[in-house]
Scaffold this active site. Structure first.
Site, PDB file in Angstrom:
ATOM      1  N   ASP A   1       0.827  -1.184   0.000  1.00 49.99           N
ATOM      2  CA  ASP A   1       0.000   0.000   0.000  1.00 49.99           C
ATOM      3  C   ASP A   1       0.878   1.256   0.000  1.00 49.99           C
ATOM      4  O   ASP A   1       1.669   1.466   0.920  1.00 49.99           O
ATOM      5  CB  ASP A   1      -0.880  -0.052   1.252  1.00 49.99           C
ATOM      6  CG  ASP A   1      -1.801   1.131   1.329  1.00 49.99           C
ATOM      7  OD1 ASP A   1      -2.233   1.591   0.260  1.00 49.99           O
ATOM      8  OD2 ASP A   1      -2.065   1.600   2.438  1.00 49.99           O
TER       9      ASP A   1
ATOM     10  N   THR B   1      -3.927   6.024  -3.466  1.00 48.01           N
ATOM     11  CA  THR B   1      -2.821   6.798  -2.909  1.00 48.01           C
ATOM     12  C   THR B   1      -1.559   6.700  -3.755  1.00 48.01           C
ATOM     13  O   THR B   1      -0.877   7.694  -3.962  1.00 48.01           O
ATOM     14  CB  THR B   1      -2.517   6.324  -1.481  1.00 48.01           C
ATOM     15  OG1 THR B   1      -2.384   4.906  -1.508  1.00 48.01           O
ATOM     16  CG2 THR B   1      -3.631   6.680  -0.550  1.00 48.01           C
ATOM     17  N   THR B   2      -1.255   5.498  -4.257  1.00 48.94           N
ATOM     18  CA  THR B   2      -0.059   5.352  -5.080  1.00 48.94           C
ATOM     19  C   THR B   2      -0.247   6.136  -6.368  1.00 48.94           C
ATOM     20  O   THR B   2       0.654   6.857  -6.819  1.00 48.94           O
ATOM     21  CB  THR B   2       0.182   3.864  -5.418  1.00 48.94           C
ATOM     22  OG1 THR B   2       0.063   3.116  -4.221  1.00 48.94           O
ATOM     23  CG2 THR B   2       1.546   3.650  -6.017  1.00 48.94           C
TER      24      THR B   2
ATOM     25  N   ASP C   1     -10.930  -1.412   3.449  1.00 52.20           N
ATOM     26  CA  ASP C   1     -10.782  -0.824   2.112  1.00 52.20           C
ATOM     27  C   ASP C   1     -11.997  -1.136   1.240  1.00 52.20           C
ATOM     28  O   ASP C   1     -12.553  -0.247   0.589  1.00 52.20           O
ATOM     29  CB  ASP C   1      -9.531  -1.379   1.406  1.00 52.20           C
ATOM     30  CG  ASP C   1      -8.257  -0.804   2.007  1.00 52.20           C
ATOM     31  OD1 ASP C   1      -8.378   0.085   2.877  1.00 52.20           O
ATOM     32  OD2 ASP C   1      -7.165  -1.243   1.622  1.00 52.20           O
TER      33      ASP C   1
HETATM   34  P1  ADP Z   1      -3.536   2.806  -5.505  1.00 49.57           P
HETATM   35  O1  ADP Z   1      -2.811   3.034  -4.219  1.00 49.57           O
HETATM   36  O2  ADP Z   1      -3.329   3.950  -6.438  1.00 49.57           O
HETATM   37  O3  ADP Z   1      -4.968   2.456  -5.317  1.00 49.57           O
HETATM   38  P2  ADP Z   1      -3.159   0.066  -6.296  1.00 49.57           P
HETATM   39  O4  ADP Z   1      -1.918  -0.700  -6.084  1.00 49.57           O
HETATM   40  O5  ADP Z   1      -4.347  -0.277  -5.491  1.00 49.57           O
HETATM   41  O6  ADP Z   1      -2.798   1.586  -6.183  1.00 49.57           O
HETATM   42  O7  ADP Z   1      -3.530  -0.087  -7.846  1.00 49.57           O
HETATM   43  C1  ADP Z   1      -4.673   0.502  -8.392  1.00 49.57           C
HETATM   44  C2  ADP Z   1      -4.624   0.408  -9.891  1.00 49.57           C
HETATM   45  O8  ADP Z   1      -4.616  -0.954 -10.314  1.00 49.57           O
HETATM   46  C3  ADP Z   1      -5.838   1.049 -10.503  1.00 49.57           C
HETATM   47  O9  ADP Z   1      -5.443   1.883 -11.549  1.00 49.57           O
HETATM   48  C4  ADP Z   1      -6.655  -0.149 -11.010  1.00 49.57           C
HETATM   49  O10 ADP Z   1      -7.438   0.191 -12.134  1.00 49.57           O
HETATM   50  C5  ADP Z   1      -5.546  -1.108 -11.367  1.00 49.57           C
HETATM   51  N1  ADP Z   1      -5.988  -2.514 -11.476  1.00 49.57           N
HETATM   52  C6  ADP Z   1      -6.618  -3.284 -10.580  1.00 49.57           C
HETATM   53  N2  ADP Z   1      -6.856  -4.525 -11.075  1.00 49.57           N
HETATM   54  C7  ADP Z   1      -6.363  -4.531 -12.341  1.00 49.57           C
HETATM   55  C8  ADP Z   1      -6.286  -5.492 -13.407  1.00 49.57           C
HETATM   56  N3  ADP Z   1      -6.767  -6.712 -13.276  1.00 49.57           N
HETATM   57  N4  ADP Z   1      -5.693  -5.104 -14.544  1.00 49.57           N
HETATM   58  C9  ADP Z   1      -5.191  -3.877 -14.682  1.00 49.57           C
HETATM   59  N5  ADP Z   1      -5.226  -2.938 -13.743  1.00 49.57           N
HETATM   60  C10 ADP Z   1      -5.805  -3.248 -12.595  1.00 49.57           C
END
Ligand code: ADP
Ligand code: MG
Length: 530
Positions: free
Chosen positions: A58, A91-92, A382
């Site tokens: 995270d 957040t990322t 979450d």
């Molecule tokens: P953040 O802290 O920004 O929420 P995450 O590590 O949770 O970062 O990643 C979120 C990103 O991952 C989003 O842009 C979401 O659309 C993408 N995501 C989630 N599942 C998939 C998937 N199966 N394929 C591509 N992107 C995905």
């Protein structure tokens, strides 16, 4: 121009140099979290001063635990903390986007564009994105809601648990949603979370009503109470401790005894007051004296002591009761109603379960170790955040970079309406948005540029009204319809990522003078008037 004396003991960087330093700091920060983005993002092992370890994927957790001294890096961390508070997710993405906006701004500065022109262009671009959202959103149906809650857990916990927790989160969110004149309100803090170490995480469950790890004050009280009235007391039913500086002049042996008896009579009167009001369930924040248990039992009241203030608040909301400081002050309108109140032993620990009209729900997080229980608890929170947001604002956007690519395409057309430098800035904003699909590709072991181009080409050539659903599905390792694949996110998260990242980048761009106080500075000199 001579230096102002107060600045003598500081290191100063101005203009371009200041901007370059700040942007380097922002890029370094983005570099620290880049590899965690998306479901295939890597984990980070964090070790604190005392050697405690934590594995996380995270972004905000990594940033908040890093010891960052650079003020600009701290500005970006604050933006990501705000993101966490407002949207609980993204957040990322927020950090990556703000760093990319700055990097692209720097390239324009090198070409001779003034930061203020870039700032204007960025503002227009952000506004254009906000206006374009309405063309991209899809209405969140029940199925989508579950998909969005699952997406928020991708990469954080194994797949079977993602589905299990997402389903429970949606159910919990529905149990706490309230219809207000201003629209629905779903407050995730109304869901109580109980943790139990032991057993498997798949046994984590949801109970309708409120569950507290508490037992009634006396086993002689009925274990199960049918529907009735509840009183909530912000104090207790106990004799006051004598203050240490109070002297009691006891002249004969009976005085103390009669004093104690008098106190008891006062307390018994309070119990009679509860009986008169028809109360059958009582919860107090403070104690209930042992010698009152019999009287309460005889009065047919099931009573609990030392219930925490936050649990009393949850009870108040579930039963529509009002907390009162003392029992004597309670009136009929302060009482709440419950459907059933019972005691059950789970894993050797007594639990109090209260079912109420206003719903409410308790999530029981289970796992074999404290770490896994913590992980289950965080993941549930979450997913619950996402489900609650969607009940309040049922609008979703496709994930996997699909939305950022669609916005970038829109901005490139929008940029044509601007002249010169601002046009360059709007285009730079569009390029920056693509950091999301590029990083997702990179973390999936794909070539970032090729994959981005493929995905953009697929959106462009598709031409259909759902072209903007096409993003990069990292599990399939190719562009795909993200809505069909169930990778969707609340509009609120993406909108906040954009607003927060732009705001943070603009505040860094505005700085053209950085004054660092030397470590251990001597007392500052007061500048003299000449
Ligand atoms: P953040 O802290 O920004 O929420 P995450 O590590 O949770 O970062 O990643 C979120 C990103 O991952 C989003 O842009 C979401 O659309 C993408 N995501 C989630 N599942 C998939 C998937 N199966 N394929 C591509 N992107 C995905
Ligand atoms: Mg996330």
């Amino acid at each position: 121009m001579s230096e102002v004396p107060i600045l003598k003991e500081t290191t100063r960087s101005t203009g371009r140099e200041a901007l370059r330093n700040n942007i380097t700091a922002a890029m370094a920060l983005a570099g620290a979290v880049r590899s965690t983005l998306g479901p295939l993002g890597q984990d980070k092992l964090l070790i604190d001063d005392e050697g405690r370890t934590m594995v996380t994927n995270d972004g905000v957790t990594v940033l908040e635990s890093a010891k960052v001294e650079h003020p600009v890096a701290n500005m970006l961390i604050n933006a990501s903390t705000t993101q966490d508070r407002i949207a609980r997710d993204g957040t990322t993405s927020a950090v990556l986007l703000s760093a990319e906006l700055l990097q692209n701004a720097w390239e324009l500065v090198l070409q001779g564009v003034h930061p203020s022109a870039i700032a204007r262009g960025y503002r227009h671009a952000e506004e254009a994105c906000r206006n374009h959202f309405e063309n991209l959103v899809i209405k969140a149906t029940e199925k989508h809601m579950l998909a969005a809650a699952t997406t928020s857990l991708s990469g954080k916990i194994h797949q079977a648990m993602q589905h299990h927790l997402a389903a429970l989160a949606v159910q919990a969110a529905k149990a706490v949603v309230e219809q207000r004149p201003t629209g629905p309100l779903a407050d995730p803090t109304r869901v109580k979370i109980l943790t139990q170490t032991g057993g498997s995480m798949t046994d984590s469950s949801l109970v309708t009503g409120l569950v507290l790890a508490k037992k009634r004050v006396s086993d002689r009280m009925p274990k199960q109470m049918p529907s009735g009235k509840i009183a909530l007391v912000d104090g207790g039913l106990e004799r006051r401790e004598l203050m240490s500086n109070v002297k009691l002049n006891v002249s004969s042996t009976g005085v103390l005894e009669s004093f104690r008896q008098k106190e008891k009579t006062v307390l018994l009167e309070q119990i009679n007051h509860l009986v008169d009001l028809g109360v059958t369930l009582l919860a107090c924040k403070e104690g209930i004296d042992d010698d009152l248990h019999a009287a309460l039992t005889d009065a047919g009241i099931q009573a609990y002591r030392r219930v925490s203030r936050s649990d009393l608040d949850l009870l108040a909301r579930g039963t529509n009761a009002t907390l009162n400081h003392d029992v004597k002050g309670l009136t009929a309108s302060d009482l709440g109603v419950f459907i059933q109140s019972s005691n059950e032993r789970w894993n050797g620990v007594m639990h109090w379960i209260v079912e109420t009209e206003e719903g409410g729900a308790t999530f029981i997080a289970k796992g074999s170790t404290n770490e896994t229980v913590g992980e289950v608890e965080r993941c549930f929170a979450d997913a619950l955040g996402v489900a609650c947001q969607l009940l309040e604002e049922p609008a979703l956007l496709p994930g996997g970079g699909a939305t950022q690519i669609a916005l970038a395409r829109h901005l490139r057309r929008f940029a044509e309406g601007f002249a010169g430098r601002e046009q360059l800035a709007v285009e730079a904003f569009a390029d920056a948005l693509e950091i999301i699909p590029r990083t997702l590709a990179q973390n999936a072991g794909l070539d970032p540029l090729d994959t981005l181009l493929q995905t953009v080409a697929k959106q462009t050539t598709d031409g259909g009204k759902n072209a903007h659903f096409i993003g990069l599905n990292v599990e399939k390792k190719r562009p795909a319809d993200m809505v069909e694949d169930g990778v969707v996110e609340p509009l609120r998260i993406t909108r906040q990522v954009l607003a927060g990242a732009t705001e943070a980048a603009l505040s860094v761009l505005r700085i053209d003078d950085v004054l660092w106080a030397k470590k251990d500075p001597a007392a500052p000199e007061i500048p003299e008037e000449d």
